[in-house]
Design a protein around this motif. Structure first.
Motif, PDB file in Angstrom:
ATOM      1  N   GLN A   1       0.828  -1.206   0.000  1.00  0.00           N
ATOM      2  CA  GLN A   1       0.000   0.000   0.000  1.00  0.00           C
ATOM      3  C   GLN A   1       0.867   1.263   0.000  1.00  0.00           C
ATOM      4  O   GLN A   1       0.555   2.233  -0.698  1.00  0.00           O
TER       5      GLN A   1
ATOM      6  N   ARG B   1       2.154   1.696  -3.537  1.00  0.00           N
ATOM      7  CA  ARG B   1       1.148   2.251  -4.452  1.00  0.00           C
ATOM      8  C   ARG B   1       1.022   3.760  -4.248  1.00  0.00           C
ATOM      9  O   ARG B   1       0.882   4.535  -5.209  1.00  0.00           O
ATOM     10  N   LYS B   2       1.075   4.194  -2.985  1.00  0.00           N
ATOM     11  CA  LYS B   2       0.978   5.630  -2.691  1.00  0.00           C
ATOM     12  C   LYS B   2       2.182   6.376  -3.258  1.00  0.00           C
ATOM     13  O   LYS B   2       2.047   7.455  -3.856  1.00  0.00           O
TER      14      LYS B   2
ATOM     15  N   GLU C   1       3.994   5.481  -5.774  1.00  0.00           N
ATOM     16  CA  GLU C   1       3.925   5.463  -7.245  1.00  0.00           C
ATOM     17  C   GLU C   1       2.955   6.531  -7.744  1.00  0.00           C
ATOM     18  O   GLU C   1       3.220   7.178  -8.770  1.00  0.00           O
ATOM     19  N   ARG C   2       1.835   6.715  -7.019  1.00  0.00           N
ATOM     20  CA  ARG C   2       0.880   7.757  -7.423  1.00  0.00           C
ATOM     21  C   ARG C   2       1.491   9.150  -7.268  1.00  0.00           C
ATOM     22  O   ARG C   2       1.177  10.065  -8.022  1.00  0.00           O
ATOM     23  N   GLU C   3       2.369   9.310  -6.278  1.00  0.00           N
ATOM     24  CA  GLU C   3       3.011  10.608  -6.067  1.00  0.00           C
ATOM     25  C   GLU C   3       4.175  10.855  -7.022  1.00  0.00           C
ATOM     26  O   GLU C   3       4.757  11.931  -7.017  1.00  0.00           O
TER      27      GLU C   3
ATOM     28  N   GLU D   1       8.970   6.929  -8.175  1.00  0.00           N
ATOM     29  CA  GLU D   1       9.049   5.551  -8.649  1.00  0.00           C
ATOM     30  C   GLU D   1      10.217   4.799  -8.012  1.00  0.00           C
ATOM     31  O   GLU D   1      10.137   3.579  -7.835  1.00  0.00           O
TER      32      GLU D   1
END
Length: 521
Positions: free
Chosen positions: A27, A30-31, A33-35, A38
């Motif tokens: 989780q 994923r957070k 990666e959204r920000e 990478e």
């Protein structure tokens, strides 16, 4: 594996503490990666996969981000140049971190496959038939429904044909686990594993040849990273597995298939020397003796003085002239010698080789000689250079199939001239350069290394020896002739096939837009 079964499996797996930790790490990844972070997301995905190695989603997301970051770094690197870059320790450490891609274990034997539905359903049916677990990419969009029938086909060929028919590509994640994604350049760069391969370079291969072969392989397969370590004599290739594997096979074939030539050499050296002396040998010295003081004169007579002479005058004017004996000369001296040498030389096609028969003679090239106020001064030791005396043969073979060979020859014959300048001896040099093309097993003769000299010497009475008619009666003639001839006989044999005659291995690379990634090897 269906979506429902996958959800049940995930629910059961998440009950352990390691699964809980892995889920939290996933989780956070994923957070991140959204920000847009990478690099941190890739690290968190890798930690989640380490906590729960059997989870396919954690592993696939970590691999996808790792491949994407590697592709971005590859775009920053400079374009391939004409010279292979030298590898550093950082390159070797980075290459060691890359793990070899997993290989699928598929059941052996041929069977019939009946696949029906869209691409996702067909892959699921084929995975069940081949005892494989399957995971689809999140962006995978199957094509329209179709029907495929394969007869007497093994699992590997069935996967290949289904890849081509559905515009998809398969990435092995484990021995029984595969990932299916849409076959696009973006997905290829993101999901296809990157590998590093080291190739040892044989000793006969020169650095120039290695540069040419490396440039050809790099430009043909578009390899991102390629370098050479001169100390280890190893080449490093690093890129996607669909490019590295064919590039490795191509590189090995270009290095190994070299023609070899064995050259039989026979050296024949003939030396001839003749000396002819003929004519009359007259005495050229006439001693003048004073006989007025006979006892002193007898004492002063030389022990080997004239035995006969002429007396003139009388009393206080008695003197004599000594006259020696005349000789008729007719001498002949002839000397001949022959030297025969046999040898065999082995070299690669297109690579120069040399052969030396003789000695090395030290020749002073620099020195200091002088005096200061009549006293010798300190001088550094002279500089010496060793010159190759005798025969020096250099040749470069070029192979035309198994029947013909071209030899680029250069022969030098060096001898001491017998003269010197400032203490430095002069070296006579005879050189022949030629190029010949002949059949394998056929002799070639190299001639032209010849030297001849003739010297005439006349000895006799001054004035009388030059008379037109009577001159030969008052002189002696010496005629000296010297000649030297060197013949080189060469016969080549092709002992290793050239690249045009050798059987090469087929390399399957796929199309330009859809390269073929290996599944088993």
């Amino acid at each position: 594996m269906t979506l429902r079964a996958l959800a049940v499996w995930l629910t059961l797996a998440c009950s352990s503490p390691a699964a809980t930790t892995a889920r939290k790490l996933f989780q956070e990844a994923r957070k991140a990666e959204r920000e847009g972070d990478e690099a941190r997301a890739c690290l968190l995905y890798s930690l989640a996969a380490a906590q729960q190695p059997d989870h396919p989603l954690y592993w696939s997301r970590a691999r996808e981000l790792r491949a994407r970051l590697s592709a971005q770094a590859a775009r920053v690197e400079t374009a391939p140049t004409d010279v292979l870059p030298t590898l550093t320790e950082a390159d070797w450490l980075e290459a060691r971190r890359l793990q070899p891609p997993p290989e699928l274990k598929l059941p052996e034997g041929r069977r019939d496959f009946e696949l029906e539905g869209d691409a996702r359903q067909q892959f699921e049916q084929l995975a069940r038939a081949c005892s494989l677990e399957i995971v689809f990419d999140t962006d995978y969009r199957p094509a329209a429904r179709s029907r495929m029938r394969l007869s007497e086909t093994d699992c590997l060929r069935a996967l290949r044909q289904l890849e081509a028919a559905s515009a998809s590509f398969v990435v092995p994640l484990a021995e029984r686990l595969i990932l299916v994604a849409q076959d696009t350049p973006q997905k290829r760069a993101a999901l296809e594993p990157h590998v590093a391969v080291t190739i040892p370079v044989p000793e006969p291969v020169t650095l120039q040849e290695l540069q040419e072969v490396g440039r050809v392989v790099q430009q043909t397969m578009e390899i991102t990273k390629m370098g050479f370590d001169s100390q280890r004599r190893m080449v490093l290739l690093r890129d996607r597995v669909s490019k590295v594997r064919p590039a490795e096979l191509l590189f090995r074939q270009l290095l190994e298939h070299r023609a070899q030539v064995v050259l039989e050499l026979e050296l024949v050296e003939v030396d001839r020397t003749s000396l002819v002396s003929y004519g009359f040998q007259w005495p050229t010295d006439f001693p003048f003796l004073n006989f007025t003081r006979l006892p002193r004169t007898i004492v002063e007579l030389p022990p080997r003085g004239p035995t006969r002479g002429l007396l003139f005058g009388g009393g206080r004017t008695l003197f004599g002239i000594g006259v020696g004996d005349a000789q008729l000369i007719a001498r002949l001296s002839e000397t001949s010698g022959r030297t025969l040498l046999r040898a065999e030389l082995r070299s690669l096609a297109g690579q120069a080789a040399s052969f030396h028969v003789g000695d090395q003679y030290p020749v002073m090239t620099a020195g200091y000689f002088g005096y200061t106020f009549g006293l010798p001064v300190y001088a550094p030791p002279p500089t010496l250079q060793f010159a190759d005396l005798g025969l020096v043969l250099k040749y470069t073979p070029y192979v035309h199939g198994m029947d013909e060979v071209t030899l680029d020859l250069e022969a030098e014959f060096k001898l001491l001239a017998g003269e010197s300048v400032n203490g430095i001896p002069l070296i006579s040099n005879r050189r022949v350069a030629s190029k010949v093309r002949l059949k394998a097993g056929e002799w070639a003769v190299v001639a032209g290394l010849m030297s001849a000299s003739e010297a005439r010497t006349i000895r006799g009475l001054a004035g009388l020896a030059r008379l037109p008619v009577l001159g030969p009666l008052f002189r002696q003639q010496n005629v000296s002739r010297e000649s030297s001839e060197v013949l080189i006989l060469l016969k080549p044999h092709v002992v290793a096939r050239p690249p045009s005659e050798a059987a090469t291995t087929l390399i399957w690379v796929g199309s330009e837009g859809r390269p073929r990634a290996p599944l088993l090897d």
